[in-house]
Write a protein that holds these residues in place. Structure first.
Motif, PDB file in Angstrom:
ATOM      1  N   ARG A   1     -25.256  22.045  22.546  1.00 48.11           N
ATOM      2  CA  ARG A   1     -25.829  20.737  22.867  1.00 48.11           C
ATOM      3  C   ARG A   1     -24.763  19.715  23.260  1.00 48.11           C
TER       4      ARG A   1
ATOM      5  N   LYS B   1     -32.774  13.639  19.698  1.00 48.54           N
ATOM      6  CA  LYS B   1     -33.410  12.827  20.726  1.00 48.54           C
ATOM      7  C   LYS B   1     -33.899  11.498  20.171  1.00 48.54           C
ATOM      8  N   LYS B   2     -34.425  11.546  18.934  1.00 46.84           N
ATOM      9  CA  LYS B   2     -35.006  10.341  18.343  1.00 46.84           C
ATOM     10  C   LYS B   2     -33.964   9.361  17.818  1.00 46.84           C
TER      11      LYS B   2
ATOM     12  N   ASP C   1     -33.302  19.273  17.783  1.00 49.09           N
ATOM     13  CA  ASP C   1     -33.505  18.592  19.071  1.00 49.09           C
ATOM     14  C   ASP C   1     -34.333  17.322  18.921  1.00 49.09           C
TER      15      ASP C   1
END
Length: 304
Positions: free
Chosen positions: A109, A300-301, A296
């Motif tokens: 990532r 993302k949050k 993920d």
């Protein structure tokens, strides 16, 4: 004659108490560790470590000074120019190499990673294991090293497993808390509560309310810390940064309610992923798809 019998009885009790206290404290502070070759061989067979790929990663070994006078061994893996780093704190009896299964997720990532050996594990010095009490200061030293060498304009996360998760929470809740986010996989909420449960499972007959304080007394004398000093549940509400809590519902070594309690106690941004399968520290191994999805969503949050 009666006084002699009383004296003899007290001597026997004292000897028994000393024997138990010494034995119990020895098992706690000098818990038997795994050999690093054993760890690498195991994780290679499990496809957590790919020897050729690992060898080809751009990395360097570093030594960081612990505030307790020994050196902390670490490996910095930096394939990306992006100023994103995750530090990995492994569990008791393990070494930095056992963190590669998690490091691979973050390398995929776009994060650079730092693996380090906890106190008295791997190549790192230190004479006793304290389950986060002294270890949190070593974690702080690693975090400080990253900022010192990479600058203040970076994003830093910490991922901890088991004892490493407890170390992470104690660092974040008690010290300077410089990281931007945390992932804690199967942490315990309170060391005394954990040892009480494990002692009951192991002996089934010893009254833990009597024997735990005795063990704690010997640990104070021999290792200079107390059970009450190792209680992530007492400091988790002091952590403002986002935390992803992870635990397997089938864990019978550190019971899953401990992570649920920590999650409830945490204020502010947080996520909880309870894996359906796997024993202790096996959430990723047995629930890879769901584990990666949780990572993920969290990133993302709260991070990206």
């Amino acid at each position: 004659m009666k006084k002699k019998s009383i004296l003899t009885g007290l001597t026997v009790i004292g000897a028994a108490a000393t024997a138990f206290g010494t034995y119990f404290s020895e098992r706690v502070i000098h818990i038997k560790k795994k050999d690093e070759k054993e760890i690498v061989d195991r994780d290679t067979k499990l496809n957590h470590i790919h020897p050729v790929a690992f060898e080809n990663l751009p990395k360097k070994e570093i030594w960081i000074s612990s505030p307790y006078g020994y050196k902390i061994n670490a490996v910095v893996i930096k394939p990306f120019e992006a100023k994103q780093f995750v530090i990995f704190s492994h569990g008791v009896t393990e070494s930095k190499m056992s963190s590669m299964k998690y490091a691979n997720l973050f390398l995929d990532r776009g994060f650079n990673v730092i693996l380090y050996d906890q106190r008295r594990h791997g190549k790192t010095g230190g004479n006793t294991t304290s389950y986060g009490y002294f270890e949190k200061f070593d974690l702080k030293a690693v975090v400080d090293w990253v900022y010192e060498h990479e600058g203040n304009d970076i994003t830093v996360g910490i991922h901890g497993e088991s004892m490493g998760a407890a170390t992470t929470l104690l660092y974040a809740g008690e010290l300077d808390n410089r990281a931007d986010f945390y992932v804690v996989d199967c942490p315990f909420s309170d060391l005394e509560e954990l040892l009480s449960y494990q002692l009951k499972c192991e002996t089934k007959i010893l009254p833990t309310k009597l024997f735990l304080p005795l063990g704690d007394f010997f640990i104070k004398i021999r290792a200079n810390y107390s059970f009450k000093d190792v209680s992530p549940i007492s400091v988790v509400d002091q952590i403002p940064q986002p935390i992803l809590f992870i635990h397997s519902e089938k864990d019978d070594y550190i019971l899953p309610y401990m992570t649920k309690d920590l999650y409830k106690q945490k204020k502010g941004p947080k996520m909880l992923f309870m894996a359906k399968n796997g024993a202790h520290a096996q959430s990723l191994n047995e629930n890879r798809k769901e584990y990666e999805e949780a990572i993920d969503i969290f990133l993302k949050k709260y991070v990206f």
